[in-house]
Scaffold this motif. Sequence first.
Motif, PDB file in Angstrom:
ATOM      1  N   UNK A 139      42.328  64.840   3.162  1.00 17.85           N
ATOM      2  CA  UNK A 139      41.414  64.288   2.014  1.00 17.85           C
ATOM      3  C   UNK A 139      40.400  65.683   1.447  1.00 17.85           C
ATOM      4  N   UNK A 140      40.077  66.387   2.391  1.00 20.45           N
ATOM      5  CA  UNK A 140      39.237  67.530   2.611  1.00 20.45           C
ATOM      6  C   UNK A 140      39.862  68.709   1.800  1.00 20.45           C
ATOM      7  N   UNK A 141      41.131  68.509   1.899  1.00 20.33           N
ATOM      8  CA  UNK A 141      41.948  69.517   1.206  1.00 20.33           C
ATOM      9  C   UNK A 141      42.695  68.984  -0.008  1.00 20.33           C
ATOM     10  N   UNK A 142      41.983  67.771  -0.763  1.00 19.44           N
ATOM     11  CA  UNK A 142      42.529  67.353  -1.869  1.00 19.44           C
ATOM     12  C   UNK A 142      43.815  66.833  -1.851  1.00 19.44           C
ATOM     13  N   UNK A 143      44.425  66.205  -0.740  1.00 21.07           N
ATOM     14  CA  UNK A 143      45.748  65.722  -0.698  1.00 21.07           C
ATOM     15  C   UNK A 143      45.564  64.130  -0.454  1.00 21.07           C
ATOM     16  N   UNK A 144      46.579  63.461  -0.859  1.00 20.94           N
ATOM     17  CA  UNK A 144      46.794  62.009  -0.802  1.00 20.94           C
ATOM     18  C   UNK A 144      47.475  61.753   0.909  1.00 20.94           C
ATOM     19  N   UNK A 145      47.191  60.999   1.248  1.00 23.78           N
ATOM     20  CA  UNK A 145      47.760  60.695   2.695  1.00 23.78           C
ATOM     21  C   UNK A 145      48.871  59.328   2.863  1.00 23.78           C
ATOM     22  N   UNK A 146      49.779  59.388   3.265  1.00 20.98           N
ATOM     23  CA  UNK A 146      50.820  58.279   3.432  1.00 20.98           C
ATOM     24  C   UNK A 146      50.948  58.347   4.855  1.00 20.98           C
ATOM     25  N   UNK A 147      50.897  57.114   5.396  1.00 16.34           N
ATOM     26  CA  UNK A 147      51.451  56.832   6.827  1.00 16.34           C
ATOM     27  C   UNK A 147      52.799  56.364   6.954  1.00 16.34           C
ATOM     28  N   UNK A 148      53.705  56.858   7.681  1.00 18.12           N
ATOM     29  CA  UNK A 148      54.883  56.323   7.941  1.00 18.12           C
ATOM     30  C   UNK A 148      54.944  55.335   8.946  1.00 18.12           C
ATOM     31  N   UNK A 149      56.239  54.508   8.911  1.00 17.80           N
ATOM     32  CA  UNK A 149      56.326  53.737  10.257  1.00 17.80           C
ATOM     33  C   UNK A 149      55.450  52.683  10.539  1.00 17.80           C
ATOM     34  N   UNK A 150      54.871  51.970   9.345  1.00 19.14           N
ATOM     35  CA  UNK A 150      54.064  51.158   9.412  1.00 19.14           C
ATOM     36  C   UNK A 150      55.072  49.673   9.593  1.00 19.14           C
ATOM     37  N   UNK A 151      54.841  49.094  10.738  1.00 20.34           N
ATOM     38  CA  UNK A 151      55.381  47.778  11.194  1.00 20.34           C
ATOM     39  C   UNK A 151      54.719  46.496  11.415  1.00 20.34           C
ATOM     40  N   UNK A 152      53.399  46.523  11.266  1.00 21.42           N
ATOM     41  CA  UNK A 152      52.531  45.347  11.241  1.00 21.42           C
ATOM     42  C   UNK A 152      51.204  45.222  10.409  1.00 21.42           C
TER      43      UNK A 152
END
Length: 291
Positions: free
Chosen positions: A227-240
């Motif tokens: 976020x500080x670099x101005x990027x969006x974040x996606x989390x992989x492997x969300x199972x619950x």
Amino acid sequence: YLAKRHNSVAEIYDPRHQDQNVERLSLLSELRKAVERDELVLYFQPKVSTQPDRVHHVEALVRWIHPTRGFVPPFEFIPFAEQTGYIKAITLWVMNAAVRQCGQWLANGLEVNVSLNISARDLLNPDLPAVFADMLRQHACPARLITLEITESAVLDDPLRALANLQALRDTGCALSIDDYGTGYSSLSYLRQMPVSEMKIDRSFVMHLLDNPNDEIIVRSTIELAHNMGLKVTAEGVESEEVLERLRALGCDLAQGYLISKPIPADALERWFRDSRWAQSPDAAPAPAVR
Ligand code: C2E
Ligand code: MG
Ligand code: MG
Ligand code: MG
């Protein structure tokens, strides 16, 4: 010393190695034909926003359906294709198929942001940006709908060439994303030079987010860094649901994982957009229909 020596000689002549070499050779020759014979197919895995929105995001993942071996998972042929240089042909196939699909969906009134994976070697192919731009034109696909995923280590072999090529790809108007963040040889000095707009946190940090305090620290700091670099974040492997809730609380922007959907073929994805509770947020207008 002799025993050691004997061991290494035995190793060289180990018939099992012979078998492995034969197996590799036959895999390579079959992989060469896979593209011609049209044995590759794209599956798509949706990503969802942790905040209500109606934007559709998917990642295209290649599958090899071999006539006798059956379903060959990517980990059995992608690393191999990378070692032998054959990845170049696979990437061109994947790129063309993903761009064509994205253009088709758009023509049918369904706007989908499509991510696809490219390898370190592809960044050393100076023709790739022009070839990619041609594909976008040919399939009437707006560049803004395509994201190219690369790993953080992809620039390490030849940073100057790779960074120049990344910039040229970015100049076509597509987005770039850093895949499997945290698992490669992170070099923050290259990271800050990469013209990316998204970071994907590797699933190895996400899966045990709730049980392992160190994983939570890593995920939290990665989100903050991104976020500080101005990027969006996606989390992989969300199972619950619980992991998704925690990610939402940590401010993660997008989630991808089996909880939301496994990778599925294009027609199943179209049904998923219509029917899945994840595809529409409760307070949003209905998603555009697939005609
Ligand atoms: P990736 O790009 O990080 O893709 C995510 C992988 O994680 C996919 O495996 C996906 O099925 C899997 N995954 C997604 N959600 C979950 C989850 O909740 N739990 C678990 N356990 N796994 C999940 P897949 O499709 O087997 O692909 C593996 C890797 O192979 C990809 O990792 C990517 O590095 C590579 N790959 C796949 N397709 C392509 C391609 O077209 N080109 C290139 N160069 N590499 C590809
Ligand atoms: Mg990926
Ligand atoms: Mg990934
Ligand atoms: Mg991964």
